[in-house]
Design an enzyme around this catalytic site. Structure first.
Site, short mmCIF file in Angstrom:
data_model
loop_
_atom_site.label_atom_id
_atom_site.label_comp_id
_atom_site.label_asym_id
_atom_site.label_seq_id
_atom_site.Cartn_x
_atom_site.Cartn_y
_atom_site.Cartn_z
N SER A 157 0.70 -1.35 0.16
CA SER A 157 0.03 0.01 -0.10
C SER A 157 1.05 1.32 0.04
O SER A 157 0.26 2.32 0.02
CB SER A 157 -1.05 0.14 1.04
OG SER A 157 -1.97 -0.81 0.61
N LYS A 200 3.36 6.81 4.90
CA LYS A 200 2.21 5.58 4.26
C LYS A 200 2.80 4.31 4.82
O LYS A 200 4.06 3.88 4.62
CB LYS A 200 1.95 5.76 2.76
CG LYS A 200 1.06 4.70 2.49
CD LYS A 200 -0.49 5.16 2.87
CE LYS A 200 -1.41 4.08 2.58
NZ LYS A 200 -1.36 3.06 3.61
N THR A 201 1.87 3.58 5.21
CA THR A 201 2.30 2.16 5.56
C THR A 201 1.96 0.92 4.30
O THR A 201 1.29 1.37 3.46
CB THR A 201 1.13 1.39 6.64
OG1 THR A 201 0.03 1.72 6.64
CG2 THR A 201 1.60 2.29 8.03
N GLY A 202 2.46 0.03 4.50
CA GLY A 202 2.20 -1.06 3.33
C GLY A 202 2.58 -2.33 4.08
O GLY A 202 3.44 -2.43 5.07
#
Length: 278
Positions: free
Chosen positions: A72, A210-212
């Site tokens: 993501s 932003k995380t992923g």
């Protein structure tokens, strides 16, 4: 005599430049303690642009240059693709929930661009990807030189289950261009993206990130803005315990950012096994 002076001057400048380069790009084995304290394996690359010179620090430089599925974190450039293609008009456009119950409750509702980024709503971006199509997606990826630039997939989202991959070092390159509004997209689109990326802010600093999560490993990428300049970071860790490991992404990165005073002490993250959104 003049030749000797020139040679001496040249060698002095070369030696000084080489020393500065070594100082600016340093492996940080001492950061291992931050990973071990959370029982995690991974890498973090930090580019500190505060002050007159840029300082690059890395834990596990080999892994920092190894490509992984962006998961993501791809919502960062994907948002620009959607805006540029006219699929998303603005941050207020509503994406109606399809009624399918998903494992993360915040996904089970209508979304707009801001909530889709904050909640990491995969289904919103999966629909965007269908409208863009693989051919145009590849053109966009090549336009920004994103990782291996391959949007092909046999099943599922190409940024999670497909062939697309990117390294922590390449993540930083993209973030630096976005920070400077130097990506090949409209200025207003880049400014909107940066606005919806805000995670936290104080009087004189802003954290955009932003995380992923691919399942086997997770990301946290972004930067902290200060009056003296930005501090970019890209962290990638293994997540063998899946949901139980997700909090470690931010926890480790925050610990390290705190250690170099890139975040104020009030932002420290306490250990918790609570799962967070991808």
């Amino acid at each position: 005599m003049n030749i000797r002076y020139f040679i001496f001057f040249f060698l002095s400048v070369f030696t000084t430049s080489e020393a500065l380069a070594q100082e600016k790009n340093s492996e940080r084995p001492n950061w291992k303690v931050f990973f071990e304290s959370r029982e995690a394996s991974g890498t973090i690359l930090i580019v500190d642009s505060r002050g007159l010179s840029e300082k690059v620090s890395v834990y596990d430089g080999i892994r920092a240059n190894k490509r992984y599925s962006p998961a993501s974190t791809f919502k960062i450039p994907h948002t620009l693709f959607a805006l540029d293609a006219g699929i998303v008009k603005d941050e207020f456009q509503i994406f109606p929930w399809d009624g399918i119950k998903r494992g993360y409750e915040p996904h089970n509702q209508d979304q707009n661009l801001r909530s889709a980024m904050r909640n990491s709503a995969l289904w919103v971006y999966a629909n965007i990807a269908k409208e863009i199509g693989e051919k145009k997606a590849k053109a966009y990826l090549e336009m920004i030189d994103y990782g291996n630039m391959d949007p092909s997939t046999e099943n599922g989202a190409y940024w999670v289950n497909g062939k697309l991959s990117i390294s922590a070092a390449e993540q930083i390159t993209l973030l630096k261009k976005l920070y400077k509004n130097e990506l090949p997209f409209k200025l207003e689109h880049q400014l909107l993206l940066k606005d919806i990326m805000i995670v936290e802010a104080g009087k004189d600093w802003i954290l955009r990130a932003k995380t992923g999560w691919e399942g086997r490993y997770g990301w946290w990428v972004g930067w902290v803005e200060w009056p003296s300049g930005p501090v970019f970071f890209a962290l990638n860790i293994d997540t063998p315990n899946r949901w139980e490991d997700l909090y470690k992404r931010e926890a480790i990165a925050r610990d390290i950012l705190l250690s170099i005073q890139a975040l104020p002490p009030s932002t420290s993250m306490q250990p918790t096994a609570k799962a967070s959104a991808d």
